[in-house]
Design an enzyme around this catalytic site. Sequence first.
Site, PDB file in Angstrom:
ATOM      1  N   SER A 136     -29.085  78.093  42.947  1.00  0.00           N
ATOM      2  CA  SER A 136     -29.776  78.609  41.671  1.00  0.00           C
ATOM      3  C   SER A 136     -29.102  77.795  40.423  1.00  0.00           C
ATOM      4  O   SER A 136     -28.995  76.760  40.657  1.00  0.00           O
ATOM      5  CB  SER A 136     -29.507  79.953  41.682  1.00  0.00           C
ATOM      6  OG  SER A 136     -30.411  80.710  41.014  1.00  0.00           O
ATOM      7  N   ASP A 160     -39.978  80.092  47.817  1.00  0.00           N
ATOM      8  CA  ASP A 160     -38.859  80.329  46.608  1.00  0.00           C
ATOM      9  C   ASP A 160     -40.024  80.659  45.305  1.00  0.00           C
ATOM     10  O   ASP A 160     -40.214  79.631  44.568  1.00  0.00           O
ATOM     11  CB  ASP A 160     -38.098  79.338  46.289  1.00  0.00           C
ATOM     12  CG  ASP A 160     -36.939  79.786  45.540  1.00  0.00           C
ATOM     13  OD1 ASP A 160     -37.151  80.860  44.372  1.00  0.00           O
ATOM     14  OD2 ASP A 160     -35.912  79.415  45.401  1.00  0.00           O
ATOM     15  N   HIS A 172     -35.438  83.089  47.908  1.00  0.00           N
ATOM     16  CA  HIS A 172     -34.353  82.456  47.063  1.00  0.00           C
ATOM     17  C   HIS A 172     -33.167  82.721  48.028  1.00  0.00           C
ATOM     18  O   HIS A 172     -32.140  83.349  47.449  1.00  0.00           O
ATOM     19  CB  HIS A 172     -34.324  82.886  45.936  1.00  0.00           C
ATOM     20  CG  HIS A 172     -33.736  82.305  44.682  1.00  0.00           C
ATOM     21  ND1 HIS A 172     -33.933  81.027  44.225  1.00  0.00           N
ATOM     22  CD2 HIS A 172     -32.533  82.649  43.909  1.00  0.00           C
ATOM     23  CE1 HIS A 172     -32.965  80.515  43.454  1.00  0.00           C
ATOM     24  NE2 HIS A 172     -32.142  81.492  43.224  1.00  0.00           N
TER      25      HIS A 172
END
Length: 643
Positions: free
Chosen positions: A196, A306, A337
């Site tokens: 991320s 995602d 994610h």
Amino acid sequence: MPQLRPALFAVTLALAIATPVQAAAAAAAPTITVQNGRTQPVFSYADAVREHVYVESTVDSDLDGKLDKVRVDIIRPKESGPGLKVPVIIDESPYYDNSGRGNEAERKIYDAAGNVTKFPLFYDNYFVPRGYAVLNVDMLGTTRSDGCPDIGGKADVLGGKAVIDWLNGRAKAFRADGTPAVADWTTGKAAMIGKSYDGTLANAVAATGVEGLKTIVPISAISSWYKYQRSNGVIYNHDYASWLANYVDTDPEAKCQAVRDKMDAEDGDDTGDFNPFWAERDYLKGLLGDASKVKASVFVVHTVNDLNVKPDNFSAWWKALADRNVPRKIWVGQTQHVDPFDFEGRRALWVDTLHRWFDYWLHGVRNGIMNEPRADVETGPARWITQRDWPAPFALKASLRPAPDGSLGLKPAARNSTASFTDVAMTESDMVADVGTANPGRVAFTTGALPLDLRLSGTPTADLRVKLDKPTSNLTALLVDFGEESRVDWRRGQGITTLAEEDCYGESTAADDACYKKVVTNVATRPLEVVARGWIDVQNRDSLSQATPLPPGTYGTVKWLTLPQDYTFRKGHRVGLVVAGTDSTYSDETGTGATVTLDLARSSVVIPFVLGTPLADVPRDATTFRGPDRVELPEPEPGFSFF
């Protein structure tokens, strides 16, 4: 590609003829050891050096008249130093004192001297015993670093770069008492890894071309902050950069309020256009970073579902790297994610693959990892294949064309065939419901039942010719699989469920164990799935930085890439195309109210199918297909997932 020269490892043959005293001394001083193409855990994790320094950056993001200092928490083998230099694995993050890291949201824990006793994630537990240093770096503006976060901009990029420079003797660092700190214990070879925002920082620093950064492992990472918050002029979330900056900064709000206000003034939310604010935060071809500068190898991990860091962030980055022949590897999953450490049934393989990757690029171990298939791809719930590259090589692009009877096939519709809808905000559940029944907010088209499986691998293209009665409209194109099937349920819990049982990777102490909970993939059986989706503001059809309204009553071509996918339409299912206005599931815009007329004869969706599929067998249905009633597709968790 030439092999890297292997590092020179200490030879211990002399132990065979050494005296007992010599042998005991040698045994007390372990050195890098390689067996079976992997470094071995010969260093004590419990006895490792735990320290911290403050690296001086080149920016003053909080405008206090002093260069910001980056807090760097270090764990390294006790034996490392001028006589035994080790490479470095870096996880730079803004999340160490707010949401935490990993599926279990771990935070740093400090001792009385301010040194970290618990490093989040398994990297320290596993790699320090094998002859690596691990650095947990607080992104500027967060945790114990100086400055203000600027969400992908100068402070984010140059703060991380300063750490690489310090490891290679090009920047200064200080201990807590102000004395200089020299990294005399490292080879200067560094990796950056993270999921991320952490992986985004790895992309950003690599795109500066900094010397000493040998490899990066960006997981679910951003390559362009515009792509993260925009799609061809359509805004996902307004004022998001300032919101995220405030979230990751746990200092009093007043400290960085001026910086956040500046973000809101410069982000262009009034238009959705690409402007200098986003150019600074673009690592494909931006003001601070550019894929053409990347000198590090890159191991990309992302998932096609995602819908947080949307997968065009990895596909565009991957293509840019491929165009420049950057050494690279990729894993493509089906959850949302999610870190590959939490891919069901893949944890041991992930740790071993990562181990071999770091050994190759940082220790120079010739273990053959670069001679293996480049891509691992999940094709169904916890089902994986390997292939030479991604997308699947030699995919054949097929143009599926809509017709006024609601069918979709290989032949174009008759001239002057049209279909119309109004740009209003609709959820995806509404857009795909009751296909075959008229809906003023969308038009829908489906093939006949497929006589065989069709595998999509890559990025579909929506190619539409439209006429509006207003200057602009948002457009949504959805590629849909109609058919009952058990699929990865990426909408629930990111696609995984955490179990009580743990497994361990690395060595533990009382303060920092190496054990983490196992996970399983969530699966749901539904009569349909949205496979690929794409959005555009019609006035950005020719340029992301310059809006051009379409003269009302005039047809214009609107052609754009949807999000990428890797997905198999099963035999007996139907491929659907839904065209609508504003997608309220992924955008907070409200729609323009424009009437959109689609020229069916000159519109299509182009899909890359894997070579070998007999595309002539894609049938156009002679009768109108009646799709399932409204199916509630749970909306994925909103906003940025912080783990």
